[in-house]
Structure formats: C-alpha cells, structure tokens
Design a protein around this motif. Sequence first.
Motif, PDB file in Angstrom:
ATOM      1  N   UNK A  95      55.092  51.426  53.415  1.00 53.41           N
ATOM      2  CA  UNK A  95      55.667  50.582  54.473  1.00 53.41           C
ATOM      3  C   UNK A  95      54.688  50.425  55.631  1.00 53.41           C
ATOM      4  N   UNK A  96      54.006  51.498  55.998  1.00 54.66           N
ATOM      5  CA  UNK A  96      53.032  51.406  57.086  1.00 54.66           C
ATOM      6  C   UNK A  96      51.912  50.435  56.727  1.00 54.66           C
ATOM      7  N   UNK A  97      51.454  50.531  55.482  1.00 55.63           N
ATOM      8  CA  UNK A  97      50.374  49.635  55.055  1.00 55.63           C
ATOM      9  C   UNK A  97      50.844  48.187  54.976  1.00 55.63           C
ATOM     10  N   UNK A  98      52.068  47.976  54.473  1.00 56.97           N
ATOM     11  CA  UNK A  98      52.603  46.615  54.387  1.00 56.97           C
ATOM     12  C   UNK A  98      52.747  46.000  55.778  1.00 56.97           C
ATOM     13  N   UNK A  99      53.279  46.816  56.711  1.00 58.61           N
ATOM     14  CA  UNK A  99      53.526  46.317  58.063  1.00 58.61           C
ATOM     15  C   UNK A  99      52.223  45.932  58.754  1.00 58.61           C
ATOM     16  N   UNK A 100      51.113  46.534  58.302  1.00 59.75           N
ATOM     17  CA  UNK A 100      49.818  46.246  58.918  1.00 59.75           C
ATOM     18  C   UNK A 100      49.042  45.177  58.158  1.00 59.75           C
ATOM     19  N   UNK A 101      49.562  44.742  56.997  1.00 62.61           N
ATOM     20  CA  UNK A 101      48.785  43.780  56.206  1.00 62.61           C
ATOM     21  C   UNK A 101      49.661  42.641  55.694  1.00 62.61           C
ATOM     22  N   UNK A 102      50.014  42.685  54.389  1.00 63.20           N
ATOM     23  CA  UNK A 102      50.723  41.579  53.738  1.00 63.20           C
ATOM     24  C   UNK A 102      52.013  41.169  54.451  1.00 63.20           C
ATOM     25  N   UNK A 103      52.691  42.132  55.100  1.00 61.66           N
ATOM     26  CA  UNK A 103      54.006  41.848  55.672  1.00 61.66           C
ATOM     27  C   UNK A 103      53.969  41.844  57.193  1.00 61.66           C
ATOM     28  N   UNK A 104      52.795  41.666  57.743  1.00 57.66           N
ATOM     29  CA  UNK A 104      52.630  41.717  59.202  1.00 57.66           C
ATOM     30  C   UNK A 104      53.601  40.769  59.910  1.00 57.66           C
ATOM     31  N   UNK A 105      54.284  41.247  60.918  1.00 53.09           N
ATOM     32  CA  UNK A 105      55.157  40.403  61.721  1.00 53.09           C
ATOM     33  C   UNK A 105      56.516  40.113  61.102  1.00 53.09           C
ATOM     34  N   UNK A 106      56.782  40.655  59.939  1.00 51.96           N
ATOM     35  CA  UNK A 106      58.071  40.378  59.291  1.00 51.96           C
ATOM     36  C   UNK A 106      59.034  41.535  59.488  1.00 51.96           C
ATOM     37  N   UNK A 107      60.309  41.181  59.571  1.00 48.28           N
ATOM     38  CA  UNK A 107      61.337  42.222  59.529  1.00 48.28           C
ATOM     39  C   UNK A 107      61.427  42.719  58.102  1.00 48.28           C
ATOM     40  N   UNK A 108      61.461  44.027  57.942  1.00 46.77           N
ATOM     41  CA  UNK A 108      61.482  44.607  56.598  1.00 46.77           C
ATOM     42  C   UNK A 108      62.814  45.292  56.319  1.00 46.77           C
ATOM     43  N   UNK A 109      63.312  45.120  55.112  1.00 47.09           N
ATOM     44  CA  UNK A 109      64.525  45.788  54.637  1.00 47.09           C
ATOM     45  C   UNK A 109      64.152  46.590  53.404  1.00 47.09           C
ATOM     46  N   UNK A 110      64.228  47.894  53.543  1.00 49.57           N
ATOM     47  CA  UNK A 110      63.836  48.777  52.450  1.00 49.57           C
ATOM     48  C   UNK A 110      65.089  49.132  51.636  1.00 49.57           C
ATOM     49  N   UNK A 111      65.098  48.683  50.386  1.00 49.80           N
ATOM     50  CA  UNK A 111      66.309  48.766  49.561  1.00 49.80           C
ATOM     51  C   UNK A 111      66.248  49.993  48.648  1.00 49.80           C
TER      52      UNK A 111
END
Length: 225
Positions: A95-111
């Motif tokens: 999640x940390x890596x996603x938030x800093x790269x591919x998913x930057x700026x998006x709200x994330x929902x971890x299912x």
Amino acid sequence: MTSDPPPGPLGILGGTFDPPHHGHLALARSVGERLGLERVWLIPAAWPPHKPPYAITPFPLRAAMIQAAIEGDPRLGVSLIEQDTNGPSFSIDTLERLAASEAKGRRLYFIIGSDAFADLPSWHRFAELPRLASLVVVSRIGQARPTRIDELMRRHFPEFAPVADGRWQAADKNDLLHLNLPVAGISSTEVRDLARRGEDLSGLVPAPVAELIARRRLYTGQAGP
Ligand code: ATP
Ligand code: MG
C-alpha cells in the motif's frame, strides 16, 4: 480545452490467486459497485506470507491467470507491483508503494474477506493499514458461521468508534467498513483439489483460466511449460 477528470477511488484486492476464481471476481465486482469505485485491482503476492508450504504456482503463471480472468472487464485490473519483492510481500508495504506510485492521489479501499480479517493480528504492521486505505471487510451473505466482525473490529482497532451500521471512524484515519455481499463460497484450495483429480472446473473459474490450468497441467503434480 478539456482536462482529465481526477483519478477515481481504487479498490485493492491482494491474494495468492492460485488460481483466481469466481469468488475473487464476485468479491471485487460487488465491492466496486457498492462503493462506486473506478476500478478494483487484483494484486498477486510474490511470496505470500500467510500460506502453508505447498508448492505455489510461479508468479508469472498466476499473473497470466488473473489477466485471463479479468479480460474485457473495465471494472477490474491487475497490478504486478509485488513481482519484484524479495521476501514476504506485506500488504502495508505494498500500500505504501502504491500510494507513492501507480495509485498516487487516489483514495484506496483495501478489500479483505472476513476469513482473512480474523487473522489480521498476524499481519505485519496491520494497525497502520487505515493510515493508507479504508479497510473493507466483506462477509458472505448466508455464510454458515458469520465471523463476529463487530467484536473483531473492537479488538483489532480499539481507537475506532462505530458511527453507523458497518462503519467505524477514528481521527486522521480512513474509515473501516463492513459489507455483507452475495459472493460465492469458492476457494482456491477447492479448485486445486478438483484440478488434481481432473474434474470439471467450469462454474468455479472463468473458462480462459480453466483452459490455462488444463494446458499447463497445473495442480496435477506434473506442471510443464
Ligand atoms: P486458498 O484456498 O488457497 O486460501 P483463497 O480462495 O482463499 O485461496 P486467496 O488468494 O487466499 O484465495 O484470497 C484472496 C482474498 O480473497 C482474501 O481476502 C480472501 O478472504 C478473499 N476470498 C477468497 N475467496 C473468496 C470468496 N469465495 N468470497 C469472498 N472472498 C474471498
Ligand atoms: Mg484463503
């Protein structure tokens, strides 16, 4: 001049996906629909930290099965972000890596499914998950023995307070959510067992996944190229 719309909220469904099945797909699609997510990404673990020591199918083949399973469905995607991890792939690191790269700026929902949620305290730095994403715990409607989610929420996340049915909040954290959804009672373990015995997999996995399993002789103990 038009500008691109801001990137929409993303669902994240991690797992071993050995193999992906209709339970995973129904879970991803129904959470996406219920929460109005732009897309749900399936994220195969390179080295699943929670799995018993059976011979896990190589990452590229599991990734190929996911690609085949989601083909043509714009609501679903796959991220291979865990491909190059050396060592166990922990969700919090992903999640940390996603938030800093591919998913930057998006709200994330971890299912996660309610079965996985019960084991959460064994996860690395699990208490930090709500800093990065809303945790969405999903129980299956009609589940024989529904997990006591309210009690587990209190125990796993004592700083969160219930604010509505199926929603918990804490200051400066993403909400915790609990959804009851009609997902199929299928497991990869069951699919592997049926494949080992050479039985029909239709109804459990999408046809292109069944074809890949048959062609590569997966789960028969004689997988080849
Ligand atoms: P295995 O039998 O090897 O444990 P699995 O079917 O549980 O495999 P995983 O890759 O471990 O699949 O699961 C990934 C995620 O999908 C987990 O959060 C799990 O709770 C959820 N999940 C798996 N099967 C279902 C299902 N039938 N319905 C809803 N959620 C599911
Ligand atoms: Mg499982």
